[in-house]
Write a protein that holds these residues in place. Structure first.
Motif, short mmCIF file in Angstrom:
data_model
loop_
_atom_site.label_atom_id
_atom_site.label_comp_id
_atom_site.label_asym_id
_atom_site.label_seq_id
_atom_site.Cartn_x
_atom_site.Cartn_y
_atom_site.Cartn_z
N ALA A 293 1.40 -0.78 0.00
CA ALA A 293 -0.25 -0.39 -0.24
C ALA A 293 0.81 1.35 0.17
O ALA A 293 0.56 2.16 -1.21
N TRP A 294 1.68 1.28 0.90
CA TRP A 294 3.16 2.41 0.95
C TRP A 294 3.37 2.70 -0.80
O TRP A 294 3.83 3.82 -1.15
N TYR A 295 3.43 1.58 -0.95
CA TYR A 295 4.55 1.78 -2.63
C TYR A 295 3.79 1.73 -3.61
O TYR A 295 3.97 2.74 -4.60
N LYS A 296 2.18 1.49 -3.96
CA LYS A 296 0.94 1.95 -4.55
C LYS A 296 1.20 4.18 -3.94
O LYS A 296 1.23 4.61 -5.76
N GLN A 297 1.26 4.08 -2.90
CA GLN A 297 0.60 5.50 -2.72
C GLN A 297 2.24 6.61 -3.03
O GLN A 297 1.80 7.26 -3.51
N THR A 298 3.33 6.22 -2.53
CA THR A 298 4.39 6.49 -2.77
C THR A 298 4.92 6.83 -3.76
O THR A 298 5.45 7.66 -4.83
N ILE A 299 5.90 6.13 -4.71
CA ILE A 299 6.17 5.69 -6.23
C ILE A 299 4.52 4.97 -7.06
O ILE A 299 4.66 5.64 -7.97
N GLY A 300 4.08 4.11 -6.64
CA GLY A 300 2.75 4.18 -7.66
C GLY A 300 1.86 5.28 -8.62
O GLY A 300 1.96 5.98 -9.38
N GLU A 301 1.99 6.05 -7.16
CA GLU A 301 1.04 7.64 -7.78
C GLU A 301 1.80 9.07 -7.99
O GLU A 301 1.62 9.70 -8.03
N MET A 302 3.35 8.49 -8.27
CA MET A 302 4.12 9.89 -7.56
C MET A 302 3.76 10.59 -8.83
O MET A 302 4.91 11.73 -8.90
N THR A 303 3.40 10.16 -10.02
CA THR A 303 3.36 10.45 -11.29
C THR A 303 2.38 12.37 -10.73
O THR A 303 2.27 13.36 -11.72
N TYR A 304 1.58 12.10 -10.34
CA TYR A 304 0.71 13.07 -9.64
C TYR A 304 1.41 14.11 -9.07
O TYR A 304 0.87 15.21 -8.89
N SER A 305 2.94 13.80 -8.11
CA SER A 305 3.32 15.30 -7.30
C SER A 305 4.48 15.27 -7.68
O SER A 305 4.85 16.13 -6.77
N VAL A 306 5.26 15.28 -8.59
CA VAL A 306 6.51 15.16 -9.40
C VAL A 306 6.27 15.86 -10.82
O VAL A 306 5.63 15.07 -11.28
N LYS A 307 7.83 16.90 -10.97
CA LYS A 307 7.63 16.73 -12.40
C LYS A 307 8.55 15.64 -13.21
O LYS A 307 8.53 14.57 -12.45
N LYS A 308 8.35 15.90 -14.61
CA LYS A 308 8.37 14.64 -15.30
C LYS A 308 10.05 13.80 -15.29
O LYS A 308 10.05 12.77 -15.05
N HIS A 309 11.22 14.78 -15.33
CA HIS A 309 12.12 14.67 -15.49
C HIS A 309 12.79 14.08 -13.84
O HIS A 309 13.32 12.85 -13.62
N GLN A 310 12.04 14.94 -13.04
CA GLN A 310 11.74 14.09 -11.08
C GLN A 310 11.57 12.76 -11.19
O GLN A 310 11.76 11.93 -10.79
N PHE A 311 10.77 11.57 -11.67
CA PHE A 311 9.56 10.40 -12.41
C PHE A 311 10.53 10.11 -13.33
O PHE A 311 11.19 8.97 -12.79
N ILE A 312 11.10 10.41 -14.37
CA ILE A 312 12.86 9.85 -14.78
C ILE A 312 13.01 9.49 -14.22
O ILE A 312 13.67 7.91 -13.63
N SER A 313 13.79 10.03 -12.77
CA SER A 313 15.58 9.85 -12.20
C SER A 313 14.43 9.28 -11.36
O SER A 313 15.98 8.14 -11.01
N THR A 314 13.91 8.79 -11.01
CA THR A 314 13.28 8.42 -9.42
C THR A 314 12.96 6.49 -10.19
O THR A 314 13.68 5.82 -9.39
N ILE A 315 12.45 6.80 -11.15
CA ILE A 315 12.62 5.81 -11.60
C ILE A 315 14.24 4.92 -11.65
O ILE A 315 14.40 3.17 -11.68
N GLU A 316 14.86 5.72 -12.20
CA GLU A 316 15.82 5.12 -12.67
C GLU A 316 17.15 4.58 -11.22
O GLU A 316 17.68 3.25 -11.73
N LEU A 317 16.72 5.75 -10.49
CA LEU A 317 17.22 4.69 -8.75
C LEU A 317 16.75 3.56 -8.13
O LEU A 317 17.09 3.37 -7.96
N LEU A 318 15.07 3.30 -8.45
CA LEU A 318 14.89 2.46 -8.65
C LEU A 318 15.46 1.32 -9.46
O LEU A 318 15.49 -0.22 -8.51
N THR A 319 15.97 1.43 -10.69
CA THR A 319 16.39 0.13 -11.57
C THR A 319 18.20 0.13 -10.93
O THR A 319 18.31 -1.29 -10.74
N ALA A 320 18.38 1.07 -10.97
CA ALA A 320 20.01 0.64 -10.30
C ALA A 320 19.62 0.13 -9.49
O ALA A 320 20.77 -0.58 -8.50
N LEU A 321 19.18 -0.03 -8.30
CA LEU A 321 18.88 -0.95 -7.00
C LEU A 321 18.56 -2.65 -6.75
O LEU A 321 18.82 -2.65 -5.94
#
Length: 375
Positions: A293-321
């Protein structure tokens, strides 16, 4: 008081130093309290000449009560650090009013107090190391015992000292990479400590929840190495004891950390965010809900609270992890929870989920050994 009477009192003092639980303690205490100035000096000198023994702590407590000899005065009269440490070890287990007196005196601003501060710090350090080896190396936690004898500021100093020793000044400092891969195993190890003296001590250390969270924030901001294992243990303990009215403290803590991840594109903060969220969810799912539930609210729905380049960088961080992840259940959450993407960003999400599934398959076929994946 006559000469023979004071000599009898000196003899009884020596006898009590060498034995425990002698009868007629109330009478002995009464005699000490009513001694004159010179008579107190005689008893004091008699005590100082004796070697520390099984009954010494109890006798010293009675002498301190009668204003004959205080614990701090006695400690400063000793010749060697080794003897000081031996006595401090006893005071961590018994006669905690003496320990409290030493703590109060140690935090004053003078040269003698600095000596006591160093003795205290080394005693606490040694005990914490021993507790990590044997969680019940002493019969009970001393912090609740000294609390009634200390002012709030003094208790805070003691708590800070313990937290610093446990998290920063310990012998081994864990890397965030190790923590990502070993968190579940560490949690299982810590479960064996539940109800132990170490566990009780840790519960006391996070009583001031705001202060503990502020300390975790400082670790994040300063990027200083610390024991992630015990930080997670303390956070787990705190989350289990949090009141409903205090939920917001932890929620805001993670929200602030997420904003830092997004704005600073910080890998270390991303690791901390996931570690802390997972620990809180495992400890008490009434705070953030389940990890899913936390992951869905924080990561799954982050597009509604972050800018496009921030969304991309966050997904890239998760991928690198991903190569660090070993928990199949958590990876299952990451691979199945839908992530709403901004325009022209869906490929980042699809790539991440595909790599999640590939990593899950590799872990299942390699006995839990994580393999570095090519993007």
């Amino acid at each position: 008081m006559g000469y023979s009477t004071i000599q009898h009192l000196v003899k009884e003092t020596k006898l009590r130093i060498g034995m425990l639980d002698l009868p007629y303690e109330a009478e002995y205490r009464g005699q000490l309290i009513h001694l004159g100035y010179n008579e107190k000096d005689i008893v004091k000198e008699a005590f100082l000449r004796q070697e520390w023994n099984v009954g010494s702590a109890r006798v010293l407590s009675l002498l301190q009560e009668a204003n004959i000899l205080s614990a701090s005065e006695y400690m400063l009269s000793l010749d060697t650090i080794e003897l000081m440490q031996q006595i401090m070890n006893d005071l961590l287990e018994t006669e905690h009013n003496l320990l409290a007196h030493i703590i109060r005196y140690a935090y004053q601003d003078n040269v003698q107090s600095h000596t006591l501060t160093n003795i205290l710090k080394e005693s606490f350090r040694s005990l914490l190391n021993d507790l990590q080896e044997n969680p019940n190396v002493i019969p009970r936690s001393y912090l609740p015992m000294v609390q009634p004898h200390l002012l709030p500021a003094e208790l805070k100093r003691v708590t800070d000292e313990h937290l610093q020793l446990l998290l920063v000044s310990c012998d081994t400092l864990d890397s965030l990479d190790d923590a990502i891969g070993n968190q579940a195993q560490w949690r299982d190890e810590m479960k064996t400590h539940r109800g132990s003296v170490l566990d009780c001590l840790c519960t006391e250390l996070v009583n001031d929840k705001v202060h503990f969270i502020d300390m975790l924030k400082d670790f994040s901001k300063q990027c200083c190495p610390f024991s992630v294992k015990y930080a997670l243990y303390l956070l787990h303990t705190m989350a289990q004891t949090v009141e409903r009215s205090e939920d917001k403290l932890l929620k805001n803590f993670l929200k602030e950390l997420f904003r830092t991840v997004v704005e600073m594109e910080s890998m270390s903060d991303m690791k901390l965010l996931l570690l802390f969220a997972r620990e809180i969810c495992a400890a008490n799912d009434s705070i953030l809900g389940t990890y899913s539930a936390w992951y869905k609210q924080t990561i799954g729905e982050m597009t509604y609270s972050v800018k496009k380049h921030q969304f991309i960088s966050t997904i890239e961080l998760l991928t690198a992890l991903l190569p660090l992840e070993r928990d199949l259940e958590l990876l299952g959450v990451h691979s199945t929870i839908a992530i709403s993407a901004p325009a022209k960003c869906n490929d980042y999400v699809l790539n991440y989920k595909q790599l999640c599934r590939a990593h899950i398959a590799q872990l299942k076929t390699s006995d839990g050994t994580s393999i570095v994946l090519d993007d």
